[in-house]
Write an enzyme that holds these catalytic residues in place. Sequence first.
Site, PDB file in Angstrom:
ATOM      1  N   ARG A   1       0.852  -1.186   0.000  1.00 44.54           N
ATOM      2  CA  ARG A   1       0.000   0.000   0.000  1.00 44.54           C
ATOM      3  C   ARG A   1       0.885   1.233   0.000  1.00 44.54           C
ATOM      4  NH1 ARG A   1      -3.181  -2.958  -1.525  1.00 44.54           N
ATOM      5  NH2 ARG A   1      -5.339  -3.342  -0.850  1.00 44.54           N
TER       6      ARG A   1
ATOM      7  N   HIS B   1      -1.819   0.709 -10.327  1.00 46.07           N
ATOM      8  CA  HIS B   1      -2.044  -0.434  -9.434  1.00 46.07           C
ATOM      9  C   HIS B   1      -2.693  -1.587 -10.200  1.00 46.07           C
ATOM     10  CE1 HIS B   1      -3.764  -1.858  -5.276  1.00 46.07           C
ATOM     11  NE2 HIS B   1      -2.908  -2.713  -5.807  1.00 46.07           N
TER      12      HIS B   1
END
Length: 359
Positions: A256, A309
Amino acid sequence: MKVLIILYSGGQAAQEQPKLLGTTENKLGIYDWLKGLGHDVVVTDDKEGPNSDFQKHIVDAEILVTTPFHPGYLTAEIMDKAKNLKLCVTAGVGSDHIDLNAANKHKITVAEVSGSNVVSVAEQVIMTMLVLVRNFVPAHEQIVAHKWNVAQIARDAYDLEGKVVGTIGCGRIGYRVLQRLEPFNCKELLWFDYTDLPADAAKAINATRVATLDELFARCDVITVNCPLHESTRGLINADAIKKMKKGVWLINTARGAICDRMAIVDALESGHIAGYGGDVWDVQPAPADHPWRNMRGPNGNGNAMTAHYSGTTLDAQARYAKGTEEIIDNYLNGKPQNPANVIVADGKYATHAYGQRK
């Protein structure tokens, strides 16, 4: 009941590739099933701001489905308005876009499709590691620019063999990263985690557990972040942490973005203290056009291996997390128990240690 599904729009790519299940066009393959059961199903990519579809429909939704790749950020404030909400499903792995403490307060179950993307992300980690260590991105950019200067690229290119590589977090992904590194003949493989590995798993890899993060920082040539984002890991890789690392360390983060301090990474790369930073996770997603991680470079114009992502959303992973999402919802609709490995919070308490050590 109302089911609200927040996905990213795939446009032409999703129309041409039906295996892109995680898009608004292909709706995780569960839209027709849910509609056939008589449920009100809303699928949208509109998630930002008080007038978004997300905030409009969350008010009376009973089930929320969202993904780590285009997350609907379910804050405590929004949760207070969601009077009917009973189940939040992450189509993938990683539920930090949900205020888990607030979910406990409201006794909302949060579940994710455990294991659906672990192979996909582990492979991405190895790829990014090699891209950085071998200085691939500037080498490729040079060719696209119709240039040829071997020395300019080779000055920052190394072998992975003989390096000390460590993972912060040794869960499903971190463990698989270590497995995949063994054939590269690294000098040492290290791991740090507050949870020990099962005895048989620990024996199956040639890796050493270190007692502290500081030890990992001091010893590693390459560090990969494979831990969840929660209160204890937010901003974990900050300026002070980077000072404890070897000069010239390479950092890979596919966990993350907010685990790493935004400007600390930029400053360390531009100064040359870190040789490279790569990954596909950002502290805000989608990343704004002016996000400094897009354009940051090292002193020789190298060291940036950032992508959107996508590591955990390969077509193979999408098939797994779409199927898993359907199973979680089906269990809920039919009053069947959930797979314990998929449950993050339930009945007002944490069901896993994945999001930090809890009393």
